[in-house]
Scaffold this active site. Structure first.
Site, PDB file in Angstrom:
ATOM      1  N   HIS A 187       0.697  -1.084   0.131  1.00 41.83           N
ATOM      2  CA  HIS A 187       0.094   0.334  -0.010  1.00 41.83           C
ATOM      3  C   HIS A 187       0.920   1.351   0.210  1.00 41.83           C
ATOM      4  O   HIS A 187       1.667   1.427   0.603  1.00 41.83           O
ATOM      5  CB  HIS A 187      -1.113  -0.040   1.338  1.00 41.83           C
ATOM      6  CG  HIS A 187       0.163  -0.341   2.165  1.00 41.83           C
ATOM      7  ND1 HIS A 187      -0.385   1.595   3.289  1.00 41.83           N
ATOM      8  CD2 HIS A 187       0.169  -1.056   2.864  1.00 41.83           C
ATOM      9  CE1 HIS A 187       1.152   1.097   4.530  1.00 41.83           C
ATOM     10  NE2 HIS A 187       0.523   0.170   5.050  1.00 41.83           N
TER      11      HIS A 187
ATOM     12  N   HIS B  27       1.039   5.914  -1.457  1.00 44.92           N
ATOM     13  CA  HIS B  27      -0.053   6.765  -2.437  1.00 44.92           C
ATOM     14  C   HIS B  27       0.890   6.947  -3.602  1.00 44.92           C
ATOM     15  O   HIS B  27       1.658   7.952  -3.968  1.00 44.92           O
ATOM     16  CB  HIS B  27       0.064   8.396  -1.294  1.00 44.92           C
ATOM     17  CG  HIS B  27      -1.242   8.039  -0.621  1.00 44.92           C
ATOM     18  ND1 HIS B  27      -1.381   7.470  -0.051  1.00 44.92           N
ATOM     19  CD2 HIS B  27      -0.156   8.764   0.677  1.00 44.92           C
ATOM     20  CE1 HIS B  27      -2.311   7.589   1.356  1.00 44.92           C
ATOM     21  NE2 HIS B  27      -1.051   8.337   1.572  1.00 44.92           N
TER      22      HIS B  27
END
Length: 351
Positions: A136, A138
């Site tokens: 995970h 951004h």
């Protein structure tokens, strides 16, 4: 007669020579094994040092079962409930025996250089010791197939109503949230409301700041990050339909988790009950957030940026509800699998 007895028997001499040679070979093999063990231990230590630095040296590459040779990538979008969701994965990783790894890109950039894309793809697909895994971070969507890898990851994501996400981020930079309430944020001390910011046309509430969910699903192409690009919107919708297993919405986070539990039980078995029983611990709320006025809402919704971002949100919501309709919902409004709804028949030739 005495001299004859003193002469060594040739057979005994040969036997002693063979025994000596055997002992010599045995000692040599033992030393070789000891050296190999030392070398292997040093390699493991070497690999451990590299892994601690975020690199991968594959000393042992275990053969994985089909269930374990799985990669899930959650290219999370800021202020869409991502922390609340990923904390569920961190809680479950011990029980369900999978790995969770955070991708940290220098300078909080959302795009990677082409070389870094190749490095990332090669690393995660070959790092069997960390599979099955959820990565995970951004970062914009990365097309693995385009970079020449045979293993294709499972992409998931969450979206949020565009204006709600922008307002939340605006106040988050000033007041933080209840997850880390004592952390001083970049705009700490600024008491200007979002309405006032829009009225004065300040940079922090520039409508272009809403342009984030489209590029995250669009990917690494330059056009993806051009605010208001119709091409980027269409590419984002195409990627959502073709490359993402599920794209949920923050407003229906529990349903998103339930769908993942039925589709990916290897990772999310027990996720729904865990989330509901510990919901307060996972929910992250921005502090001192004020709802925008009707006038501000009208101004924002008249912008082309909001209209394109909202079109993507509505497209995702339609597909998400399409998935929900094919599941059962109990009296507590919790989704569950209907069980297998297909069979095989008319099989020929018969065995």
């Amino acid at each position: 007669m005495l001299i004859r007895n003193l002469v060594p028997n040739p057979i005994w001499i040969l036997a002693w020579l063979i025994l000596g040679l055997y002992i010599f070979i045995l000692i040599d093999k033992v030393k070789h094994l000891e050296n190999s063990e030392t070398s292997f231990e040093s390699q493991l230590k070497y690999a451990g040092n590299f892994e601690n630095k975020g690199l991968k040296v594959d000393v042992r590459n275990p053969v994985l079962s089909t269930d374990d040779d799985v990669l899930v990538i959650y290219n999370r979008i800021p202020k869409t409930g991502s922390t609340s969701f990923i904390n569920v994965a961190y809680d479950l990783c011990y029980r369900n025996k999978f790995n969770v790894l955070h991708l940290n890109i220098t300078g909080n950039a959302h795009v990677m250089s082409l070389a870094d894309q190749v490095r990332f793809v090669r690393n995660v697909t070959k790092w069997n010791a960390k599979k099955p895994a959820i990565y995970h971070g951004h970062v914009g969507f990365i097309n693995f197939q385009r970079l020449g890898t045979s293993q294709i990851p499972i992409y998931i994501n969450l979206l949020r109503k565009p204006l709600d996400r922008l307002v939340s981020y605006y106040y988050f930079l000033r007041h933080g949230d209840d997850f880390r309430p004592h952390l001083i944020r970049r705009k700490h001390g600024d008491t200007m409301t979002f309405d006032e910011c829009v009225e004065r046309q300040k940079p922090d509430c520039d409508f272009n700041n809403m342009w984030l969910q489209v590029p995250f699903l669009c990917g690494q192409a330059a056009e993806c990050w051009v605010p208001g690009s119709m091409w980027a919107l269409e590419q984002a919708k195409r990627n959502l339909a073709e490359h993402y297993l599920v794209v949920g919405v923050m407003e229906e986070l529990t349903d998103f988790i339930s769908i993942l539990e039925t589709a990916l039980p290897r990772f999310f078995r027990g996720a729904t009950s865990h989330f509901l029983s510990s919901k307060k611990a996972h929910l992250r709320k921005t502090m001192k957030k004020l709802d925008p006025s009707e006038e501000t809402i009208k101004r924002v919704e008249s912008s082309s940026i909001w209209q394109l971002e909202n079109e993507l949100y509505q497209f995702a919501l339609q597909q998400f509800h399409f998935l929900k309709k094919r599941m059962n919902m109990n009296s507590d409004n919790i989704l569950s699998d209907r069980g297998k709804q297909f069979m095989f028949e008319k099989i020929k030739p018969k065995s």
